[in-house]
Design a protein around this motif. Structure first.
Motif, PDB file in Angstrom:
ATOM      1  N   ARG A   8     -27.258 -35.225 -11.608  1.00 23.98           N
ATOM      2  CA  ARG A   8     -28.109 -36.388 -11.388  1.00 23.98           C
ATOM      3  C   ARG A   8     -27.536 -37.348 -10.364  1.00 23.98           C
ATOM      4  O   ARG A   8     -28.247 -38.109  -9.755  1.00 23.98           O
ATOM      5  CB  ARG A   8     -28.363 -37.119 -12.706  1.00 23.98           C
ATOM      6  CG  ARG A   8     -27.158 -37.873 -13.216  1.00 23.98           C
ATOM      7  CD  ARG A   8     -27.570 -39.059 -14.054  1.00 23.98           C
ATOM      8  NE  ARG A   8     -26.544 -40.046 -13.992  1.00 23.98           N
ATOM      9  CZ  ARG A   8     -25.533 -40.080 -14.841  1.00 23.98           C
ATOM     10  NH1 ARG A   8     -25.424 -39.198 -15.797  1.00 23.98           N
ATOM     11  NH2 ARG A   8     -24.622 -41.008 -14.720  1.00 23.98           N
ATOM     12  N   GLY A  94     -20.705 -46.276 -17.959  1.00 24.04           N
ATOM     13  CA  GLY A  94     -21.497 -47.404 -17.459  1.00 24.04           C
ATOM     14  C   GLY A  94     -22.629 -47.791 -18.399  1.00 24.04           C
ATOM     15  O   GLY A  94     -23.026 -48.961 -18.456  1.00 24.04           O
ATOM     16  N   THR A  95     -23.159 -46.806 -19.115  1.00 23.42           N
ATOM     17  CA  THR A  95     -24.239 -47.098 -20.063  1.00 23.42           C
ATOM     18  C   THR A  95     -23.700 -47.968 -21.197  1.00 23.42           C
ATOM     19  O   THR A  95     -24.309 -48.984 -21.563  1.00 23.42           O
ATOM     20  CB  THR A  95     -24.819 -45.773 -20.622  1.00 23.42           C
ATOM     21  OG1 THR A  95     -25.147 -44.930 -19.527  1.00 23.42           O
ATOM     22  CG2 THR A  95     -26.036 -46.007 -21.476  1.00 23.42           C
ATOM     23  N   LEU A  98     -23.215 -51.576 -20.123  1.00 27.73           N
ATOM     24  CA  LEU A  98     -24.439 -52.379 -20.242  1.00 27.73           C
ATOM     25  C   LEU A  98     -24.698 -52.726 -21.711  1.00 27.73           C
ATOM     26  O   LEU A  98     -25.026 -53.868 -22.053  1.00 27.73           O
ATOM     27  CB  LEU A  98     -25.642 -51.590 -19.696  1.00 27.73           C
ATOM     28  CG  LEU A  98     -25.725 -51.404 -18.188  1.00 27.73           C
ATOM     29  CD1 LEU A  98     -26.762 -50.330 -17.836  1.00 27.73           C
ATOM     30  CD2 LEU A  98     -26.087 -52.719 -17.500  1.00 27.73           C
ATOM     31  N   ASP A 197     -26.120 -55.099 -13.209  1.00 25.25           N
ATOM     32  CA  ASP A 197     -25.852 -53.662 -13.351  1.00 25.25           C
ATOM     33  C   ASP A 197     -25.296 -53.201 -11.999  1.00 25.25           C
ATOM     34  O   ASP A 197     -26.045 -52.925 -11.055  1.00 25.25           O
ATOM     35  CB  ASP A 197     -27.134 -52.906 -13.717  1.00 25.25           C
ATOM     36  CG  ASP A 197     -26.904 -51.399 -13.848  1.00 25.25           C
ATOM     37  OD1 ASP A 197     -25.832 -50.916 -13.444  1.00 25.25           O
ATOM     38  OD2 ASP A 197     -27.809 -50.698 -14.344  1.00 25.25           O
ATOM     39  N   GLN A 200     -23.543 -48.888  -9.308  1.00 22.74           N
ATOM     40  CA  GLN A 200     -23.471 -48.229  -8.000  1.00 22.74           C
ATOM     41  C   GLN A 200     -22.759 -49.078  -6.947  1.00 22.74           C
ATOM     42  O   GLN A 200     -22.624 -48.635  -5.810  1.00 22.74           O
ATOM     43  CB  GLN A 200     -24.900 -47.901  -7.527  1.00 22.74           C
ATOM     44  CG  GLN A 200     -25.654 -47.018  -8.515  1.00 22.74           C
ATOM     45  CD  GLN A 200     -27.041 -46.605  -8.039  1.00 22.74           C
ATOM     46  OE1 GLN A 200     -27.411 -46.816  -6.896  1.00 22.74           O
ATOM     47  NE2 GLN A 200     -27.814 -46.001  -8.941  1.00 22.74           N
ATOM     48  N   SER A 221     -19.874 -48.386 -13.557  1.00 23.07           N
ATOM     49  CA  SER A 221     -19.659 -47.005 -14.000  1.00 23.07           C
ATOM     50  C   SER A 221     -18.595 -46.349 -13.132  1.00 23.07           C
ATOM     51  O   SER A 221     -18.573 -46.567 -11.912  1.00 23.07           O
ATOM     52  CB  SER A 221     -20.973 -46.226 -13.850  1.00 23.07           C
ATOM     53  OG  SER A 221     -20.737 -44.826 -13.917  1.00 23.07           O
ATOM     54  N   GLY A 234     -16.460 -42.952 -17.569  1.00 17.84           N
ATOM     55  CA  GLY A 234     -15.701 -44.199 -17.633  1.00 17.84           C
ATOM     56  C   GLY A 234     -16.573 -45.339 -17.159  1.00 17.84           C
ATOM     57  O   GLY A 234     -17.560 -45.128 -16.446  1.00 17.84           O
ATOM     58  N   TYR A 352     -35.235 -42.351  -6.605  1.00 21.48           N
ATOM     59  CA  TYR A 352     -35.559 -41.670  -7.838  1.00 21.48           C
ATOM     60  C   TYR A 352     -36.954 -41.113  -7.684  1.00 21.48           C
ATOM     61  O   TYR A 352     -37.830 -41.839  -7.209  1.00 21.48           O
ATOM     62  CB  TYR A 352     -35.480 -42.635  -9.015  1.00 21.48           C
ATOM     63  CG  TYR A 352     -34.064 -43.134  -9.213  1.00 21.48           C
ATOM     64  CD1 TYR A 352     -33.160 -42.387  -9.977  1.00 21.48           C
ATOM     65  CD2 TYR A 352     -33.616 -44.278  -8.592  1.00 21.48           C
ATOM     66  CE1 TYR A 352     -31.854 -42.822 -10.155  1.00 21.48           C
ATOM     67  CE2 TYR A 352     -32.303 -44.703  -8.744  1.00 21.48           C
ATOM     68  CZ  TYR A 352     -31.429 -43.973  -9.518  1.00 21.48           C
ATOM     69  OH  TYR A 352     -30.132 -44.389  -9.661  1.00 21.48           O
TER      70      TYR A 352
HETATM   71  C1  LIG Z   1     -27.888 -48.174 -11.957  1.00 19.48           C
HETATM   72  C2  LIG Z   1     -27.102 -47.449 -13.013  1.00 19.48           C
HETATM   73  N1  LIG Z   1     -26.904 -48.041 -14.207  1.00 19.48           N
HETATM   74  C3  LIG Z   1     -26.189 -47.442 -15.182  1.00 19.48           C
HETATM   75  C4  LIG Z   1     -25.634 -46.193 -15.005  1.00 19.48           C
HETATM   76  C5  LIG Z   1     -24.937 -45.541 -16.154  1.00 19.48           C
HETATM   77  O1  LIG Z   1     -23.599 -45.194 -15.896  1.00 19.48           O
HETATM   78  P1  LIG Z   1     -22.916 -43.977 -16.677  1.00 19.48           P
HETATM   79  O2  LIG Z   1     -23.462 -42.703 -16.147  1.00 19.48           O
HETATM   80  O3  LIG Z   1     -21.461 -44.135 -16.402  1.00 19.48           O
HETATM   81  O4  LIG Z   1     -23.220 -44.153 -18.125  1.00 19.48           O
HETATM   82  C6  LIG Z   1     -25.809 -45.530 -13.782  1.00 19.48           C
HETATM   83  C7  LIG Z   1     -25.246 -44.190 -13.557  1.00 19.48           C
HETATM   84  O5  LIG Z   1     -25.735 -43.390 -12.814  1.00 19.48           O
HETATM   85  C8  LIG Z   1     -26.561 -46.178 -12.760  1.00 19.48           C
HETATM   86  O6  LIG Z   1     -26.759 -45.590 -11.565  1.00 19.48           O
END
Ligand SMILES: Cc1ncc(COP(=O)(O)O)c(C=O)c1O
Length: 411
Positions: A8, A94-95, A98, A197, A200, A221, A234, A352
């Protein structure tokens, strides 16, 4: 995605690490000029850092503190120094970064949180985790970031649905910070917090403010394909707010209190592994130089492509870490371009293809005002080209010439 071998985030995990990368190709040698190139070349960075990463991993294996070992604190200090945020807390991805912030801000049912639709799912997903309602906002066509007129419309939409707007999650898409001088006054006028957020964009800056210091808190992230990525999952959160930092420190380890066995709030297991921290310490050392390299690639792409496609634009005073280099072409040319480039050994990716408000899980959530026309149009027009710090000039030229040649071809 235009290439199934890409995940992805568009880095090819099956790129052989021993692939020869510095062979000069002769311009008349057609097989060399069609040799597949990676979309993101992690292998070259691995070669460059080889020994240093090996030794860092070895040190962790020797001390054996796999969870919350000394490297975790060391990385947090380095990250905080790097971006200027008072507190840097590493976490699992990263999720969860958030999620930790939203949990600490105590969002819940009845709350509306405004966020773009043209983003990765985690931006809205984490809002929905807590029963709050993501309200989708449109983006600007030149920067791909939040459109403030649409943000204002989204606030009205939320109120019309008897939701309480509590905050904004801005996204720094493709590595460029959102236009905070426009977003912040709207937040202030409506008493909304701002969560950045920056999954990136870690390493970028907005009018002299480093990403990590903007808003009430920032999430990033370290997914392997991110500009600063580890060798697994991470992430990190940043804030200048001592109270928020304390709550997130507790939430990150199941809501633990000062007594380890008295959990004072419901949290999660959101820690970063010591091994990932050790790897990131080494990668952070070369990150500023890698950002400069990315910038040079983007500048050359821009110069070579600006007359044939819509190239990404930076807002005045912003820098980008170029997580993606994304151009826009007429919708009816995009698939042909992706196919043609693939035949020439040049991978592409679509970030996307479907905005979140059109995806099954998010379809029922409100969108700003009368809809999100720019997000919908760009979903059909964008295409991202190979981008990484080790992309040589002759490879950049190959990409530029291939895009031009494909677009010259009749549909
Ligand atoms: C804009 C955005 N937010 C959040 C995330 C989530 O990060 P992670 O994959 O480390 O959980 C991503 C990851 O691709 C992202 O592009």
């Amino acid at each position: 995605m235009t290439d199934n071998s890409l995940d992805r985030d568009g880095f090819s995990s099956d790129v052989p690490t021993d692939m020869p990368r510095h062979e000069p190709s002769r311009p008349d040698d057609d097989s060399a000029s069609r040799k597949p190139m990676p979309f993101i070349d992690l292998a070259q960075q691995r070669c460059r850092l080889g020994d240093r990463i090996d030794r860092a991993i070895q040190r962790v294996l020797e001390h054996g503190h796999y969870i919350m070992g000394p490297e975790v604190r060391q990385l947090e200090e380095s990250l905080s120094e790097f971006c200027g945020a008072k507190h840097a807390l590493t976490c699992s991805n990263g999720t969860d970064a958030l999620g930790l912030i939203l949990m600490a801000l105590e969002v819940g049912p009845g709350d509306a949180v405004l966020c773009p639709s043209f983003t990765f799912a985690a931006t809205a997903e984490t809002i929905a985790w807590f029963g709050a309602t993501p309200v989708f906002v449109d983006i600007l066509p030149d920067s791909f970031n939040m459109d403030v007129a649409s943000l204002e419309a989204a606030i009205r939409t939320a109120k019309a649905r008897d939701l309480k707007p509590v905050g904004v999650v801005s996204v720094d898409l493709f590595g460029q910070p959102a236009d905070f001088d426009r977003i912040e006054p709207v937040c202030k006028a409506h008493r909304l917090w701002l969560l950045s957020d920056a999954a990136q964009s870690f390493g970028a800056a907005y009018k002299g403010r480093k990403v990590g210091t903007i808003g009430v808190a920032t999430a990033t992230s370290f997914y392997p394909a991110k500009p600063l990525g580890c060798y697994g999952d991470g992430g990190a959160v940043f804030t200048d707010d001592d109270g928020l930092a304390n709550i997130m420190t507790s939430l990150r380890v199941h809501g633990q209190g000062t007594d380890k066995y008295d959990n004072v709030r419901v949290g999660l297991n959101g820690r970063m592994d010591t091994l990932q921290a050790a790897i990131l310490i080494e990668k952070l050392r070369i990150f500023p130089e890698e950002i400069e390299r990315r910038d040079r690639v983007a500048a050359r792409y821009n110069a070579g492509l600006k007359d044939v496609v819509r190239v990404p634009e930076l807002i005045e005073g912003a820098t980008s870490v170029w997580a993606q280099y994304t151009i826009a072409v007429p919708a009816d040319r995009r698939d042909g371009l992706a196919r043609g480039l693939k035949e020439r050994g040049i991978p592409t990716a679509i970030y996307y293809p479907v905005p979140l408000h059109r995806q099954t899980a998010y379809r029922s959530y409100p969108v700003a005002g009368n809809g999100l026309p720019v997000s919908e149009r760009l979903a059909d027009e964008v295409i991202s080209l190979p981008m990484h710090p080790y992309l040589e000039e002759r490879e950049q030229d190959r990409v530029i010439e291939a895009v031009k040649a494909e677009l010259r071809r009749a549909t």
